[in-house]
Design a protein around this motif. Sequence first.
Motif, PDB file in Angstrom:
ATOM      1  N   PHE A 142      31.095  40.872  67.707  1.00 25.22           N
ATOM      2  CA  PHE A 142      30.163  39.792  68.059  1.00 25.22           C
ATOM      3  C   PHE A 142      30.962  38.517  68.330  1.00 25.22           C
ATOM      4  O   PHE A 142      32.114  38.384  67.922  1.00 25.22           O
ATOM      5  N   ASP A 143      30.354  37.591  69.058  1.00 29.80           N
ATOM      6  CA  ASP A 143      31.043  36.354  69.409  1.00 29.80           C
ATOM      7  C   ASP A 143      30.871  35.320  68.307  1.00 29.80           C
ATOM      8  O   ASP A 143      30.020  35.457  67.422  1.00 29.80           O
ATOM      9  N   VAL A 144      31.680  34.281  68.360  1.00 26.66           N
ATOM     10  CA  VAL A 144      31.548  33.170  67.422  1.00 26.66           C
ATOM     11  C   VAL A 144      30.142  32.582  67.569  1.00 26.66           C
ATOM     12  O   VAL A 144      29.702  32.300  68.690  1.00 26.66           O
ATOM     13  N   PRO A 145      29.407  32.406  66.461  1.00 26.36           N
ATOM     14  CA  PRO A 145      28.059  31.830  66.558  1.00 26.36           C
ATOM     15  C   PRO A 145      28.053  30.487  67.275  1.00 26.36           C
ATOM     16  O   PRO A 145      28.992  29.681  67.140  1.00 26.36           O
ATOM     17  N   ASP A 146      27.004  30.222  68.038  1.00 30.98           N
ATOM     18  CA  ASP A 146      26.931  29.024  68.872  1.00 30.98           C
ATOM     19  C   ASP A 146      27.060  27.742  68.053  1.00 30.98           C
ATOM     20  O   ASP A 146      27.645  26.758  68.524  1.00 30.98           O
ATOM     21  N   ASP A 199      43.746  39.495  48.328  1.00 32.89           N
ATOM     22  CA  ASP A 199      43.496  39.308  49.757  1.00 32.89           C
ATOM     23  C   ASP A 199      42.031  39.653  50.007  1.00 32.89           C
ATOM     24  O   ASP A 199      41.651  40.816  50.021  1.00 32.89           O
ATOM     25  N   GLU A 200      41.206  38.617  50.227  1.00 31.00           N
ATOM     26  CA  GLU A 200      39.751  38.789  50.279  1.00 31.00           C
ATOM     27  C   GLU A 200      39.173  38.495  51.657  1.00 31.00           C
ATOM     28  O   GLU A 200      38.026  38.078  51.783  1.00 31.00           O
ATOM     29  N   ILE A 201      39.969  38.755  52.709  1.00 37.96           N
ATOM     30  CA  ILE A 201      39.525  38.426  54.059  1.00 37.96           C
ATOM     31  C   ILE A 201      38.262  39.185  54.452  1.00 37.96           C
ATOM     32  O   ILE A 201      37.482  38.734  55.297  1.00 37.96           O
ATOM     33  N   TYR A 202      38.009  40.344  53.834  1.00 35.51           N
ATOM     34  CA  TYR A 202      36.801  41.122  54.165  1.00 35.51           C
ATOM     35  C   TYR A 202      35.714  40.966  53.104  1.00 35.51           C
ATOM     36  O   TYR A 202      34.790  41.786  53.031  1.00 35.51           O
ATOM     37  N   SER A 203      35.793  39.923  52.299  1.00 34.34           N
ATOM     38  CA  SER A 203      34.852  39.774  51.186  1.00 34.34           C
ATOM     39  C   SER A 203      33.404  39.655  51.640  1.00 34.34           C
ATOM     40  O   SER A 203      32.479  40.008  50.898  1.00 34.34           O
ATOM     41  N   ARG A 204      33.176  39.159  52.837  1.00 30.62           N
ATOM     42  CA  ARG A 204      31.794  38.998  53.312  1.00 30.62           C
ATOM     43  C   ARG A 204      31.256  40.263  53.955  1.00 30.62           C
ATOM     44  O   ARG A 204      30.056  40.382  54.181  1.00 30.62           O
ATOM     45  N   PHE A 205      32.142  41.202  54.279  1.00 31.67           N
ATOM     46  CA  PHE A 205      31.710  42.509  54.786  1.00 31.67           C
ATOM     47  C   PHE A 205      31.672  43.478  53.608  1.00 31.67           C
ATOM     48  O   PHE A 205      32.572  44.279  53.398  1.00 31.67           O
ATOM     49  N   LYS A 209      37.568  37.082  60.278  1.00 33.06           N
ATOM     50  CA  LYS A 209      36.774  38.305  60.398  1.00 33.06           C
ATOM     51  C   LYS A 209      35.282  38.020  60.250  1.00 33.06           C
ATOM     52  O   LYS A 209      34.464  38.548  61.001  1.00 33.06           O
ATOM     53  N   SER A 210      34.924  37.191  59.290  1.00 29.82           N
ATOM     54  CA  SER A 210      33.513  36.975  58.980  1.00 29.82           C
ATOM     55  C   SER A 210      32.760  36.295  60.116  1.00 29.82           C
ATOM     56  O   SER A 210      31.595  36.612  60.378  1.00 29.82           O
ATOM     57  N   HIS A 211      33.416  35.353  60.800  1.00 27.05           N
ATOM     58  CA  HIS A 211      32.728  34.574  61.822  1.00 27.05           C
ATOM     59  C   HIS A 211      33.312  34.812  63.218  1.00 27.05           C
ATOM     60  O   HIS A 211      33.091  34.011  64.125  1.00 27.05           O
ATOM     61  N   ALA A 221      22.584  39.125  59.063  1.00 30.45           N
ATOM     62  CA  ALA A 221      22.250  40.039  60.161  1.00 30.45           C
ATOM     63  C   ALA A 221      23.474  40.832  60.595  1.00 30.45           C
ATOM     64  O   ALA A 221      23.387  42.038  60.858  1.00 30.45           O
ATOM     65  N   ASN A 222      24.618  40.167  60.658  1.00 34.38           N
ATOM     66  CA  ASN A 222      25.843  40.862  61.063  1.00 34.38           C
ATOM     67  C   ASN A 222      26.260  41.897  60.025  1.00 34.38           C
ATOM     68  O   ASN A 222      26.660  43.010  60.364  1.00 34.38           O
ATOM     69  N   VAL A 223      26.190  41.523  58.760  1.00 39.81           N
ATOM     70  CA  VAL A 223      26.568  42.456  57.690  1.00 39.81           C
ATOM     71  C   VAL A 223      25.640  43.657  57.679  1.00 39.81           C
ATOM     72  O   VAL A 223      26.081  44.808  57.539  1.00 39.81           O
ATOM     73  N   ASP A 224      24.338  43.415  57.852  1.00 37.84           N
ATOM     74  CA  ASP A 224      23.378  44.518  57.903  1.00 37.84           C
ATOM     75  C   ASP A 224      23.679  45.448  59.076  1.00 37.84           C
ATOM     76  O   ASP A 224      23.557  46.679  58.963  1.00 37.84           O
ATOM     77  N   ASP A 225      24.085  44.861  60.195  1.00 40.22           N
ATOM     78  CA  ASP A 225      24.401  45.658  61.376  1.00 40.22           C
ATOM     79  C   ASP A 225      25.624  46.541  61.124  1.00 40.22           C
ATOM     80  O   ASP A 225      25.640  47.726  61.487  1.00 40.22           O
ATOM     81  N   TYR A 226      26.635  45.983  60.475  1.00 41.64           N
ATOM     82  CA  TYR A 226      27.840  46.773  60.187  1.00 41.64           C
ATOM     83  C   TYR A 226      27.570  47.846  59.136  1.00 41.64           C
ATOM     84  O   TYR A 226      28.158  48.934  59.185  1.00 41.64           O
TER      85      TYR A 226
END
Length: 370
Positions: free
Chosen positions: A40-44, A196-202, A226-228, A277-282
């Motif tokens: 997905f792209d960077v949110p507007d 290393d918590e770069i994927y903590s939001r996923f 990664k998150s945004h 929404a992004n996390v739910d999609d993944y």
Amino acid sequence: MHPWIADRTASFDSSGIRRVFDLAAKLKDPINLSIGQPDFDVPDEIKEATIEAIRSGKNAYSPTQGIAPLRQAILDEVQEKYPGQDRDVFISSGTSGGLVLAMLSLVNPGDEVIFLDPYFVMYPALVRLCGGVPVMIDSYPDFRLDPDKIEAAITPKTKMIIVNSPGNPTGVVASKSDQQAVAEIAAKHNIALISDEIYSRFFYDGEFYSPATDNPDTIVIDGFSKSHAMTGWRVGYVHGPPEVIATMLKIQQYSFVCSPQPAQWGALRAMEVSLKANVDDYRRKRDFLVQELSPHYELTSPGGAFYLFPKAPGQQGGEAFVERAIEHGLLIIPGKIFSKHDSHFRISFAASDETLQRGTELLIKLAKSS
């Protein structure tokens, strides 16, 4: 080797992932499940905040530690999560920059650094760049963080333990109890603990846990890449003991200088953007892949990130299987890039549903013909 080139550069190779990217450029309409970045792209809202920062003249160097509003917002979040701990924070040039600074600040030549195998490709290279010795703990077949194996690997030369949960390349989440045990082991032996918590939001199942909860000296590295979907913006952050943070800042001053200032204002806005929404999609993509591939491949369901790390079918190694896949137009990453073993391969499910459907159909065909 050219006589000018420093000896330290011979201790590690270029990332093998680049070879796959080079192959991708030669294929017409490849099924690309190789790239470790959001689709997905960077949110507007983040784009607009960054554009406004540029237009309003916020284009110079920021303070080395980062712009004050972003640092304060992250510090407020950290203090809420870890009440009573004495932690400082600074903005790094991506989480990769944070890792580089942590290694340069803490690892002396000959020091040993423990982490799991499979591992993020930068870990052994950065340890060797500092003259350290990588100590890789085999976590096959389930990729579990085993506290007993960690403690058994500790020697008088051990300086650091790195924990990456959710992990790259496996997507596996270390259990709370295992992370607590490793946090206590690091404290008992007076060893630096990097989380290393770069994927903590996923994070798809349960609640995210950080070993910093039980070890206040843990150095946490995180960011917005990664998150945004801000992988090219280079905004990460590090929080931990003030004296360690001050040392990392001293090195940043003479290396990266600072994270790009306009991107930091975008990151400040990013802290207000919902990712649900992004996390739910993944999570849905994860469930689809596991359901489709588990009858045909030996795999561990990932609890986070956006990777699957299946074992190559039949008797062939991971690299040979990946070469077969690429011949059929499917781009995946051989597991040996992340490991001493050549038995698995990495899939990124940060891709469109159509791409995932095409990829799984081909993977099933390849498994049946193996």
